[in-house]
Write a protein that holds these residues in place. Structure first.
Motif, short mmCIF file in Angstrom:
data_model
loop_
_atom_site.label_atom_id
_atom_site.label_comp_id
_atom_site.label_asym_id
_atom_site.label_seq_id
_atom_site.Cartn_x
_atom_site.Cartn_y
_atom_site.Cartn_z
N CYS A 64 17.72 12.13 -13.69
CA CYS A 64 17.17 11.87 -12.36
C CYS A 64 16.73 10.42 -12.25
O CYS A 64 16.12 9.86 -13.15
N HIS A 65 17.08 9.81 -11.13
CA HIS A 65 16.73 8.41 -10.87
C HIS A 65 15.22 8.21 -10.91
O HIS A 65 14.74 7.12 -11.16
N TYR A 66 14.52 9.26 -10.62
CA TYR A 66 13.05 9.19 -10.63
C TYR A 66 12.51 9.94 -11.84
O TYR A 66 11.44 10.52 -11.82
N TRP B 178 21.81 9.53 -5.45
CA TRP B 178 22.19 8.83 -6.66
C TRP B 178 23.29 9.52 -7.45
O TRP B 178 23.90 8.91 -8.31
N CYS B 179 23.49 10.79 -7.20
CA CYS B 179 24.47 11.47 -8.05
C CYS B 179 25.45 12.30 -7.21
O CYS B 179 26.56 11.87 -6.98
N CYS C 128 21.68 14.67 -3.55
CA CYS C 128 20.93 13.51 -4.01
C CYS C 128 21.81 12.27 -3.89
O CYS C 128 22.96 12.25 -4.31
N GLY D 48 22.01 17.82 -7.43
CA GLY D 48 21.14 16.81 -8.01
C GLY D 48 21.74 16.24 -9.28
O GLY D 48 22.80 16.68 -9.74
N CYS D 49 21.06 15.25 -9.83
CA CYS D 49 21.50 14.66 -11.09
C CYS D 49 21.31 15.67 -12.22
O CYS D 49 20.47 16.54 -12.13
N ASN E 96 14.32 16.20 -10.73
CA ASN E 96 15.16 17.40 -10.71
C ASN E 96 14.60 18.55 -11.55
O ASN E 96 14.96 19.70 -11.33
N MET F 143 17.04 11.43 -0.96
CA MET F 143 16.86 10.40 -1.99
C MET F 143 16.78 10.98 -3.39
O MET F 143 17.00 10.30 -4.38
N CYS F 144 16.44 12.24 -3.47
CA CYS F 144 16.35 12.90 -4.79
C CYS F 144 16.33 14.39 -4.50
O CYS F 144 15.84 14.81 -3.46
N SER F 145 16.88 15.18 -5.41
CA SER F 145 16.89 16.63 -5.15
C SER F 145 15.47 17.16 -4.98
O SER F 145 15.24 18.15 -4.30
S1 FES Z 1 17.52 11.15 -8.25
FE1 FES Z 1 19.12 12.65 -8.30
S2 FES Z 1 17.96 14.44 -8.66
FE2 FES Z 1 16.35 12.96 -8.67
#
Ligand code: FES
Ligand code: SF4
Ligand code: SF4
Lengths: 141, 399
Positions: free
Chosen positions: A73-75, A16-17, A14, A67-68, A79, A42-44
């Motif tokens: 999670c950014h969203y 973001w993390c 991911c 993932g975060c 996750n 962009m996200c897990s």
């Molecule tokens: S943004 Fe990192 S797991 Fe959703």
């Protein structure tokens, strides 16, 4: 057989993390094995189980999703869905007696450079122990 | 008395005795005629024999006279009823009400499709019956007349040795008694445990009760006999099912056996196209995503030493599972459609039982229990999910 065997691990990280965590591990000059091929998502939750399966069936020795941490999670909730999907895929692997050990989900935040290095080190070592993915040179897979 | 579709107290089930002297199919169509006359519904979705007399097709009936050609217990299932219903009601409901006369597994598929927003069930009266299974299509087409006879016998004796392999191990051939939050059909025709030539029509919802009231068949009789027989057969079937799955697991499990099990697959994707719960209009496995330029194939061939064409057969099978196993209703339609006689339905049902168990879910049991991949738990996440996703660092298991 695994003498000198260097596993190929496909990582879906991911942005973001875990991907940032990998960056931090790098900039902090932490040492970890170079066996992971990172793919930034962009996200897990962007990772369809079919991605993991594709990597596995085409011979990746192991697959890792980063993932975060839950709740981060950014969203907001991506996750949590990832967790269920990965659990489902592992369950399918269990039923079909495929290698669940070649599938991993890790929560690694942007600030966890050392954790990133540790996860990669451990996962690489473990994959070395279990040897190459048998799917690698099977024609009928 | 039932007020909604969700009866938890199976004990309160009541029914009305009907005559099945001329067969359950005839009893159901006779009932439908009466209900039609009293305007209980405007149209009926039901299997009807095709003009050539050698197959059955789903027909949306407006004219009650055509019910004479209908057969609610058709000997074969070329198209899964859940899929038929969804093709009518995918894009919304009409004011007119439709009675869908379908098998229990078809209703389960309809419920899954409802939760996946592929069918609207608002104006639908769901009518099911105790189901003895259906004949494999391949056997049927060898001799349809023989098939008709054979199937009459199957209904009479409730003998499952000639029905499809998945029908033989189906433990959901009636209504879900003693199941929490179960969604019941509006009306169910039960014959198990009833004396010869009789059966029950049992309402599972207030809508069903109203229909019975309207046609003058108000449900007042206890249905214990039927219930205990259903429970008895369920127990037998469950045992058979788990034994069959165990044997199958030995046969196909493992990275050596699995490719062998699917070695004959010709990649036609029939199994996916006929599957009621594979609803995507554009399947990833049919898309261009897997059609790579020659260099990619050459590279893969070089890495592997050789490459099968078309490649990615197992990716399709296991990938499809990863998308729909939680909704698989073990109907066996996929297996019926496979030109290579692969045990695809049996393998999918084996995987489905395990995965649905892990998520404490049963495909098609309840309209109100959400699909496990559409929701999640934060702190209270299912044990299975948490265990499956435990990190190496946390468990230290590979230290
Ligand atoms: S943004 Fe990192 S797991 Fe959703
Ligand atoms: S995978 Fe096969 S058995 Fe399962 S729902 Fe689809 S058609 Fe039915
Ligand atoms: S129907 Fe049979 S041959 Fe065709 S893709 Fe499915 S398993 Fe393979």
């Amino acid at each position: 057989m695994s003498e000198g065997f260097e596993p190929r691990i496909v990582g879906f990280f991911c942005k973001w993390c875990t991907y940032a965590g990998a960056d931090l591990a790098g900039t902090s000059r932490l040492q970890y094995p170079p066996n992971v091929l990172p793919i930034r998502v962009m996200c897990s939750s962007r990772v369809d189980p079919v991605f993991l399966l594709t990597a596995y069936l085409r011979g990746a020795d192991a697959v890792l999703i980063g993932g975060c941490h839950p709740g981060d999670c950014h969203y907001i909730e991506g996750n949590y869905y990832t967790r269920r999907r990965v659990a489902l895929l592992k369950n399918i692997f269990e039923t079909l007696k495929l290698d669940t050990e070649r599938l991993r989900l890790s929560w690694i935040s942007a600030s966890e450079g050392p954790r990133f290095a540790k996860v990669i080190t451990e996962y690489t070592e473990n994959t070395k122990k279990i040897g190459p993915n048998p799917a690698k040179n099977k024609i009928f897979i | 008395m039932a007020k909604t579709n969700n009866k938890t107290d199976a004990k309160s089930m009541k029914g009305t005795v009907i005559s099945t002297k001329e067969g359950l199919s005839k009893a159901i169509t006779d009932f439908l005629k009466q209900a039609f006359e009293k305007n209980c519904f405007d149209t009926i979705l039901i299997p009807v024999k095709v003009p050539a007399n050698d197959s059955y097709a789903w027909v949306l009936l407006k004219d009650p006279a055509l019910l004479d050609d209908a057969n609610p217990l058709a000997p074969i299932m070329p198209v899964q009823g859940g899929k038929a219903l969804s093709s009518i009601l995918k894009h919304g409901v009409t004011d007119s009400s439709i009675a869908a006369v379908i098998r229990p597994c078809e209703m389960k598929a309809a419920i899954e499709l409802y939760k996946l927003k592929q069918v609207k069930l608002d104006n639908i009266t769901l009518i099911t019956m105790d189901c003895p299974g259906v004949l494999p299509l391949k056997d049927w087409f060898k001799n349809p007349d023989e098939g008709e006879k054979k199937f009459k016998d199957i209904i009479k004796k409730w003998d499952d040795k000639d029905v499809r392999p998945l029908c033989q191990i189906c433990d959901k051939f009636s209504v879900p008694l003693n199941e929490e939050n179960a969604t019941y059909p509006d009306l169910h025709f039960g014959v198990l445990g009833c004396s010869d030539g009789t059966g029950f029509v049992i309402p599972g919802s207030s809508k069903g009760e109203e229909i019975l009231d309207t046609v003058g068949l108000t449900a007042t009789k206890e249905v214990d006999k039927w219930e205990s027989k259903v429970n008895e057969v369920t127990t037998q079937k469950r045992k058979k099912r788990s034994e069959a799955h165990k044997a199958l697991n030995k046969e196909v499990g493992g990275s050596k056996n699995l490719p062998v099990a699917f070695a004959l697959c010709i990649n036609c994707h029939n199994c996916m196209r006929v599957c009621p719960v594979c609803y995507c209009q554009h399947c990833y496995f049919d898309s261009e995503a897997l059609n790579k330029p020659p260099e990619v194939h050459l590279m893969r061939a070089a890495q592997k030493g050789s490459l099968l064409f078309k490649p990615d057969c197992l990716l399709f099978q296991v990938g499809r599972m990863s998308h729909m196993t939680l909704s698989c209703v073990s109907c066996g339609t996929c297996e019926d459609a496979c030109p290579m006689s692969i045990k695809v339905g049996q393998v999918f049902s084996m995987v489905a039982d395990q995965s649905q168990d892990a998520f404490n879910y049963q495909a098609g049991r309840s309209k109100d229990v959400p699909h496990p991949l559409r929701v999640f738990e934060d702190e209270q996440e299912l044990d299975q999910v948490v265990t499956m996703c435990k990190d190496i660092l946390e468990t230290g298991e590979h230290k």
